[in-house]
Design an enzyme around this catalytic site. Structure first.
Site, PDB file in Angstrom:
ATOM      1  N   ASN A  13       0.057   0.577   6.112  1.00 54.70           N
ATOM      2  CA  ASN A  13       0.786  -0.088   5.024  1.00 54.70           C
ATOM      3  C   ASN A  13       1.663   0.955   4.334  1.00 54.70           C
ATOM      4  O   ASN A  13       1.154   1.826   3.636  1.00 54.70           O
ATOM      5  CB  ASN A  13      -0.239  -0.682   4.044  1.00 54.70           C
ATOM      6  CG  ASN A  13       0.414  -1.224   2.785  1.00 54.70           C
ATOM      7  OD1 ASN A  13       1.625  -1.477   2.765  1.00 54.70           O
ATOM      8  ND2 ASN A  13      -0.379  -1.407   1.738  1.00 54.70           N
ATOM      9  N   TRP A  14       2.961   0.828   4.558  1.00 52.07           N
ATOM     10  CA  TRP A  14       3.887   1.838   4.011  1.00 52.07           C
ATOM     11  C   TRP A  14       4.192   1.610   2.538  1.00 52.07           C
ATOM     12  O   TRP A  14       4.913   2.382   1.930  1.00 52.07           O
ATOM     13  CB  TRP A  14       5.203   1.845   4.819  1.00 52.07           C
ATOM     14  CG  TRP A  14       5.051   2.284   6.241  1.00 52.07           C
ATOM     15  CD1 TRP A  14       3.890   2.636   6.885  1.00 52.07           C
ATOM     16  CD2 TRP A  14       6.091   2.418   7.223  1.00 52.07           C
ATOM     17  NE1 TRP A  14       4.144   2.971   8.202  1.00 52.07           N
ATOM     18  CE2 TRP A  14       5.494   2.845   8.429  1.00 52.07           C
ATOM     19  CE3 TRP A  14       7.468   2.200   7.203  1.00 52.07           C
ATOM     20  CZ2 TRP A  14       6.219   3.074   9.600  1.00 52.07           C
ATOM     21  CZ3 TRP A  14       8.208   2.420   8.367  1.00 52.07           C
ATOM     22  CH2 TRP A  14       7.584   2.859   9.544  1.00 52.07           C
ATOM     23  N   LYS A  15       3.705   0.529   1.988  1.00 56.27           N
ATOM     24  CA  LYS A  15       3.952   0.181   0.580  1.00 56.27           C
ATOM     25  C   LYS A  15       5.454   0.256   0.270  1.00 56.27           C
ATOM     26  O   LYS A  15       6.275   0.016   1.156  1.00 56.27           O
ATOM     27  CB  LYS A  15       3.122   1.075  -0.350  1.00 56.27           C
ATOM     28  CG  LYS A  15       1.650   1.177   0.084  1.00 56.27           C
ATOM     29  CD  LYS A  15       0.757   1.711  -0.979  1.00 56.27           C
ATOM     30  CE  LYS A  15      -0.617   1.979  -0.399  1.00 56.27           C
ATOM     31  NZ  LYS A  15      -1.661   2.004  -1.383  1.00 56.27           N
ATOM     32  N   HIS A  99      -3.346  -7.942  -1.325  1.00 53.16           N
ATOM     33  CA  HIS A  99      -3.595  -6.506  -1.486  1.00 53.16           C
ATOM     34  C   HIS A  99      -3.913  -6.232  -2.959  1.00 53.16           C
ATOM     35  O   HIS A  99      -3.352  -6.859  -3.851  1.00 53.16           O
ATOM     36  CB  HIS A  99      -2.356  -5.716  -1.036  1.00 53.16           C
ATOM     37  CG  HIS A  99      -2.609  -4.247  -0.964  1.00 53.16           C
ATOM     38  ND1 HIS A  99      -2.612  -3.447  -2.082  1.00 53.16           N
ATOM     39  CD2 HIS A  99      -2.887  -3.436   0.089  1.00 53.16           C
ATOM     40  CE1 HIS A  99      -2.878  -2.194  -1.710  1.00 53.16           C
ATOM     41  NE2 HIS A  99      -3.054  -2.165  -0.398  1.00 53.16           N
ATOM     42  N   GLU A 101      -3.005  -4.043  -4.978  1.00 57.61           N
ATOM     43  CA  GLU A 101      -1.853  -3.725  -5.841  1.00 57.61           C
ATOM     44  C   GLU A 101      -1.123  -5.001  -6.234  1.00 57.61           C
ATOM     45  O   GLU A 101      -0.569  -5.096  -7.323  1.00 57.61           O
ATOM     46  CB  GLU A 101      -0.934  -2.725  -5.117  1.00 57.61           C
ATOM     47  CG  GLU A 101      -1.562  -1.327  -5.088  1.00 57.61           C
ATOM     48  CD  GLU A 101      -1.157  -0.469  -3.914  1.00 57.61           C
ATOM     49  OE1 GLU A 101      -0.194  -0.794  -3.210  1.00 57.61           O
ATOM     50  OE2 GLU A 101      -1.847   0.559  -3.693  1.00 57.61           O
ATOM     51  N   GLU A 171     -11.314  -3.494   0.912  1.00 54.70           N
ATOM     52  CA  GLU A 171     -10.676  -2.342   0.282  1.00 54.70           C
ATOM     53  C   GLU A 171     -11.196  -2.191  -1.145  1.00 54.70           C
ATOM     54  O   GLU A 171     -10.667  -2.831  -2.080  1.00 54.70           O
ATOM     55  CB  GLU A 171      -9.161  -2.532   0.244  1.00 54.70           C
ATOM     56  CG  GLU A 171      -8.536  -2.690   1.604  1.00 54.70           C
ATOM     57  CD  GLU A 171      -7.083  -2.226   1.597  1.00 54.70           C
ATOM     58  OE1 GLU A 171      -6.775  -1.273   2.301  1.00 54.70           O
ATOM     59  OE2 GLU A 171      -6.286  -2.820   0.859  1.00 54.70           O
ATOM     60  N   GLY A 177      -5.715   4.636  -2.826  1.00 53.13           N
ATOM     61  CA  GLY A 177      -4.756   5.575  -3.394  1.00 53.13           C
ATOM     62  C   GLY A 177      -5.380   6.606  -4.314  1.00 53.13           C
ATOM     63  O   GLY A 177      -4.675   7.314  -5.033  1.00 53.13           O
ATOM     64  N   SER A 217      -8.106   5.120   1.032  1.00 53.87           N
ATOM     65  CA  SER A 217      -7.983   6.572   1.227  1.00 53.87           C
ATOM     66  C   SER A 217      -8.510   7.044   2.584  1.00 53.87           C
ATOM     67  O   SER A 217      -9.129   8.112   2.670  1.00 53.87           O
ATOM     68  CB  SER A 217      -8.683   7.335   0.091  1.00 53.87           C
ATOM     69  OG  SER A 217      -8.061   7.037  -1.135  1.00 53.87           O
ATOM     70  N   GLY A 238      -3.118   3.361   3.894  1.00 57.37           N
ATOM     71  CA  GLY A 238      -1.955   3.401   3.012  1.00 57.37           C
ATOM     72  C   GLY A 238      -1.276   4.757   3.091  1.00 57.37           C
ATOM     73  O   GLY A 238      -0.522   5.039   4.031  1.00 57.37           O
ATOM     74  N   GLY A 239      -1.572   5.616   2.133  1.00 62.50           N
ATOM     75  CA  GLY A 239      -0.894   6.919   2.006  1.00 62.50           C
ATOM     76  C   GLY A 239      -0.786   7.681   3.318  1.00 62.50           C
ATOM     77  O   GLY A 239       0.293   8.190   3.665  1.00 62.50           O
TER      78      GLY A 239
END
Ligand code: PEP
Length: 262
Positions: A13-15, A99, A101, A171, A177, A217, A238-239
């Site tokens: 997930n490149w956000k 998600h 976020e 998640e 994150g 993470s 993610g990151g």
């Protein structure tokens, strides 16, 4: 009991990151690593603006394309929204729904998640439904209660045949994150519970086939032992997915754990 045989499923997930040039560079680097990851299902989830560009680079590679969200209507006067048919037309096969976020910053609720899951299925997209407890809920001993509520309301009244097209991503909010990953035991406890819940609702076949990802993470170190757990079928990253080397290393670690099972 050994885990049900499935290919490791690794989604990035490149956000809200990446110009077109950056998206091209990242996707190309992952495509270059793809031959070593041939035993895994790899999915890239770039921002909407890069979907077509990245989709073009992925053509013929076996790497899938997904989007980060969709609206529950198929079209109309909904300024700023993107629909399932539009995502399908852009080459997507998957879409994230719920998600944390989106829940935290954009008012996503279990009810809107259920509407989006329906919209995704209607468009022939596989929704990856995300859910997880806050730190507050975990510390209050209410993790399972939160997960059950999110699952029951977020999946709504899907039939057993429909659940086969849905992926789940556990998640924990406190791990997204933050650099803080759930331990394999913490993730497994929740994911085993989820599979049990699916079994109660949809029966043994759909429950054992369901793909349940862990996200929060995830890094190359630690992904081997997470993947070793029976109910962890892959990762939503993610990151670390913004670094092609780290993303490929996570997939390679899952494959290493998977090969040992065989
Ligand atoms: C995510 O975006 O779903 C996620 C798990 O992010 P991170 O890996 O950065 O925690």
């Amino acid at each position: 009991m050994a885990k049900a045989r499935k290919r490791p499923f690794i989604a990035g997930n490149w956000k809200m990151h990446g110009t077109l040039a950056e998206a091209r560079a990242l996707a190309s680097a992952i495509v270059a690593a793809a031959p070593e990851l041939a035993g895994a299902d790899i999915l890239l989830i770039p921002p909407f603006t890069a979907l077509t560009e990245v989709g073009g680079l992925l053509a013929g590679t076996g790497i899938g394309l997904g989007a980060q969200d969709l609206f529950w209507e198929d079209g109309g006067a909904f300024t700023g929204q993107i629909s399932g048919p539009m995502l399908k037309d852009a080459g997507c096969r998957f879409v994230l729904v719920g998600h944390s976020e989106r829940r935290q910053y954009f008012g996503e609720t279990d009810e809107t998640v259920a509407r989006k899951v329906r919209a995704a299925l209607r468009s022939g997209l596989s929704p990856i439904v995300c859910f997880g407890e806050t730190l507050e809920a975990r510390e209050a001993g209410r993790t399972i209660e939160r997960i059950d509520a999110q699952l029951d309301r977020g999946l709504g009244d899907l039939a057993a045949g429909e659940i086969a097209s849905v992926l789940l991503a556990y998640e924990p909010v406190w791990a997204i994150g933050t650099g803080r990953t759930a331990t394999p035991a913490q993730a497994e406890e929740v994911q085993a519970h989820i599979r049990g819940r699916l079994e109660e609702k949809y029966g043994n076949g759909p429950a054992s086939c369901a793909i349940i990802l862990y996200g929060g993470s995830v890094k190359p170190s630690g992904s081997y032992s997470l993947f070793k757990e029976k109910n962890i079928d892959g990762f939503l990253v993610g990151g670390a997915s913004l670094d092609a080397g780290a993303f490929a290393a996570i997939a390679a670690e899952a494959l290493r754990a998977d090969r040992e099972e065989k």
